[in-house]
Design an enzyme around this catalytic site. Structure first.
Site, PDB file in Angstrom:
ATOM      1  N   GLU A 100       0.810  -1.215   0.000  1.00 56.02           N
ATOM      2  CA  GLU A 100       0.000   0.000   0.000  1.00 56.02           C
ATOM      3  C   GLU A 100       0.847   1.271   0.000  1.00 56.02           C
ATOM      4  OE1 GLU A 100      -3.468  -0.146   2.511  1.00 56.02           O
ATOM      5  OE2 GLU A 100      -2.982   1.870   3.213  1.00 56.02           O
ATOM      6  N   ASP A 101       1.906   1.280   0.779  1.00 59.74           N
ATOM      7  CA  ASP A 101       2.628   2.536   1.011  1.00 59.74           C
ATOM      8  C   ASP A 101       3.995   2.644   0.358  1.00 59.74           C
ATOM      9  OD1 ASP A 101       0.552   3.270   2.596  1.00 59.74           O
ATOM     10  OD2 ASP A 101       1.528   2.815   4.499  1.00 59.74           O
TER      11      ASP A 101
END
Ligand code: MN
Length: 748
Positions: A100-101
């Site tokens: 996600e990051d």
């Protein structure tokens, strides 16, 4: 002699400090897992995950300034130590934010860690590019919840993630905190409850209370501290005579007093309208028996018999969740007895295994390798989730609300005429019961009998009811049915039947429309879209349905348009005039009012805000602003009953709002006053006191008496929160007044 520390001129560099923090976090995790039986191979994979994630998150920082990797490491530790999960979950937790990051892609995880881990990490990754949906938050929930059926660990890791974020939330801005708290109490806490994670659930609700009502939280934890000594003494007095008897048993046992969660105490004060001192069950006494599985039930009943020999029981408070466990797997024997000084005390009797299941729910079932039992406990629930997932929903918000209705607290037991038992949530109706038997029984249900007496379709069930459903093949669900049910299954089934009906209706409406358009040589897709837009329908389907139901007349509608070379063109004049008019009224409204609110740090005036009537904020209340779809910005209290719904589903429309100091406004509030009606003078006494003694303007006053008590609603004009608090305090001291509350309304 101690050696002198080497003298350094400079302290450790920033990088060195970061390295230390990372090593400390990793060591903390290793220390936790060293207590368990995790083999060398798993440890190797945990190390690999750590190195991989550290590399991926490397320049990233948490809001607190710590290196980001400390977060996934702590989430992994919570998974293992607090939720009782195993090595796979540890690895997934360490990797949970990488895709996600960071630039890491899922296929790298797949290559390095295999399909199982990559699938779980995928479940933990937020959906990307959700820009054109009504609620990206709800879409993401939907994604996580869909994985529940594939692997519950996704949801459990999500819980650990949320727990760590909440524990470290102080650093976040206030609006973000409120949003996270709303999400937590809307979905995470009920889900934790449903999964039997008692500790997680109470920590969630306590942390939410701390965010939403910091004063109340502080006050209660202070009071708990102050009264602890007395409480301990009482518990000892209660336990002492019991111990003498219990020691005569062969089985080893533990007995202790356990405090209730602060949030549950706050709840009691609110719902039961009592003071802190009046709450008798600030704690429960728990007795845990160390006995083999086949001796559990008889051992627990033996202890019950000992307890009730020593302290007198209140028979109606006996609850046997050993014979019939709760649907989240909870097993225990509860009774309430009268302790020293006539105080009621709840006693919980259970085996060690039951206790672990009660505290750690799902994970404990795993630990006890109760694979069979695990399925029995959750299968029924999983089926109902599958139902909700498979029903077409208009949007993720609708999905979420259906899903949520599967996460109830209390349950009731209902019987069919043959004596089969169904478990339903408290509040369920006879119609819910019909759907729980079979979808077709629900669809065709026409009337209901409880113990041979006819009851209406929306009749709310009581535990122990025996229900007979009478069906007719001509019956069809209608829109109204949605108001008569509470279970997700019934709701989603009714919706899907209505949708089928709507489809049929819509295709009929579509035919009518296309025929009329064709007669006017206007049959293009563009014209249909223009009609949908200008006539203010959400979708084409809605337009078609309205036509079929003869809510709008196609010929009349076409006449309100200009026609330009086969195209329908909206006639501007009328609507523009209206718009100017409404703009003017908003402006006038604004100018009449001195603005005392800052929205996103700017004077609220620019936003044409209004104060929400559901919670009537006054100067000094904790507030936030919400951008509505068609009536501008509205300011709510943070504790408004609608706040949670707005923040969970439309978090991106929330703006920060605060009071500026220069308030010269007055505010309307409504108070509910309850008390004892000791004769005709109540109204006069109250109103006299408010207007003459306190000098407060009364806007409205209504009062109702029943059986010696009264309930009044008083609308007042106040200057700010401090003023309001003074008034409440003063009124509380009047003879006959038992409680005073500000009124909040939930939006229909
Ligand atoms: Mn995270």
């Amino acid at each position: 002699m101690p050696t002198a520390a080497p003298i350094t001129l400079e302290g450790p560099s920033k990088q060195e400090l970061d390295q230390r923090l990372i090593r400390a976090s990793y060591r903390r995790l290793l220390r936790a897992i060293s207590k368990g039986n995790i083999n060398a191979e798993d440890k190797k994979q945990i190390r690999e995950a750590f190195e991989f994630a550290m590399e991926a998150h490397s320049p990233q920082k948490r809001k607190s300034g710590e290196p980001y990797i400390t977060h996934p490491l702590e989430v992994a530790r919570i998974c293992y130590e607090e939720l009782g999960l195993g090595p796979t979950a540890i690895v997934c937790a360490i990797l949970h934010d990488t895709v996600e990051d960071t630039p890491v892609e899922l296929k790298e995880i797949h290559q390095k860690f295999g399909p199982k881990i990559s699938k779980i990490v995928d479940g933990l990754t937020k959906l990307d590019g959700l820009y054109n949906v009504e609620s990206p938050q709800a879409e993401n929930f939907k994604k996580v919840l869909s994985t529940l059926l594939y692997d519950v660990r996704v949801v459990l890791i999500k819980m650990a993630d949320r727990l760590h974020n909440l524990r470290t939330i102080d650093i976040m801005p206030r609006t973000k905190q409120l949003k996270i708290a709303a999400e937590t109490s809307y979905i995470y806490a009920p889900l934790a409850h449903r999964l039997g994670l008692y500790n997680v659930k109470s920590e969630f609700t306590d942390l939410c209370l701390k965010i939403n009502e910091p004063d109340l939280y502080e006050e209660l934890s202070q009071k708990l501290k102050e009264t602890q000594k007395d409480r301990n003494k009482f518990i000892n007095d209660f336990i002492k005579p019991l111990k003498q008897e219990l020691d005569k048993m062969a089985a080893p046992y533990k007995i202790f007093g356990r405090p209730k969660a602060i949030s549950s105490i706050a709840n009691k004060i609110r719902t039961k309208n009592v003071e802190f001192d009046e709450i008798y069950d600030l704690f429960a006494v728990r007795i845990i028996l160390d006995v083999p599985v086949n001796k559990e039930k008889s051992a627990c009943w033996l202890v019950y018999s000992i307890v009730t020999d020593v302290h007198r029981p209140i028979p109606e408070r006996l609850k046997d969740w050993i014979t019939t466990p709760k649907s989240n797997g909870y097993e225990s024997l509860h009774t309430t007895v009268i302790g020293p000084g006539g105080r009621y005390v709840e006693v919980q009797i259970r085996s060690k295994r039951m206790d672990e299941i009660a505290e750690n729910g799902f994970a404990a079932h795993w630990k006890y390798k109760e694979v069979g039992a695990l399925h029995n406990v959750y299968d029924h629930w999983f089926d109902s989730i599958r139902d909700v997932l498979e029903t077409p929903h208009n949007d993720a918000i609708e999905f979420l609300s259906d899903f949520k209705s599967n996460l109830y607290g209390e349950e009731i037991y209902i019987y069919t005429p043959n004596g089969d038992m169904k478990v339903l949530p408290k509040g369920a109706t006879v119609l819910d019961f019909a759907f729980s038997i079979h979808t077709d029984v629900g669809y065709k249900a026409t009337s209901f009998k409880i113990n041979n007496k006819l009851v209406p379709m929306g009749h709310v069930l009581t535990s122990g009811d025996q229900v007979q459903v009478i069906v007719s093949k001509n019956q069809r669900p209608t829109e109204d049915w949605l108001k008569l049910v509470v279970t997700g299954k019934a709701r989603s089934r009714i919706r899907s039947a209505l949708k089928d009906d709507q489809k049929k209706l819509a295709s009929h409406g579509k035919e009518i429309l296309l025929r009329k358009l064709k007669n006017n040589k206007l049959e293009t897709a563009e014209n249909v879209n223009t009609l949908v837009k200008v006539l203010n329908f959400k979708t084409k389907l809605d337009l078609f349905t309205a036509i079929a139901e003869e809510k709008i007349d196609v010929a009349d509608s076409i006449r309100t348009f200009d026609i330009d070379k086969g195209r329908l063109v909206e006639r501007k004049s009328a609507s523009e005039e209206e718009k100017i008019k409404s703009d003017r009224s908003v402006r006038e409204n604004q100018e009449n009012r001195s603005s005392s609110i800052l929205i996103n740090g700017e004077p609220g005036k620019q936003y044409a805000y209004t104060l929400a009537h559901c919670c009537d904020p006054v100067h000094g209340d904790e507030i936030f602003a919400y951008v509505t779809t068609n009536s501008g910005v509205r300011v709510h209290r943070s504790s408004c009953p609608n706040a949670e719904h707005l923040m969970v589903n439309h978090g991106y429309r929330i703006l920060k709002a605060e009071w500026s100091d220069m308030a010269s406004e007055t505010f309307n509030v409504v108070l509910q006053i309850n008390g004892i009606d000791d004769g005709p003078g109540v109204i006069e006494r109250l109103s006299h006191h408010i207007s003459t003694k306190l000098g407060v303007n009364i806007k409205s006053f209504s009062i109702e008496g029943h059986e010696g008590t009264f309930e009044g609603k008083i609308g007042l004009v106040v200057n700010d929160k401090a003023h309001l608090n003074l008034i409440i305090k003063a009124l509380q001291q009047l003879p006959g007044v038992s409680s005073i509350q500000r009124i909040d309304k939930t939006l229909a």
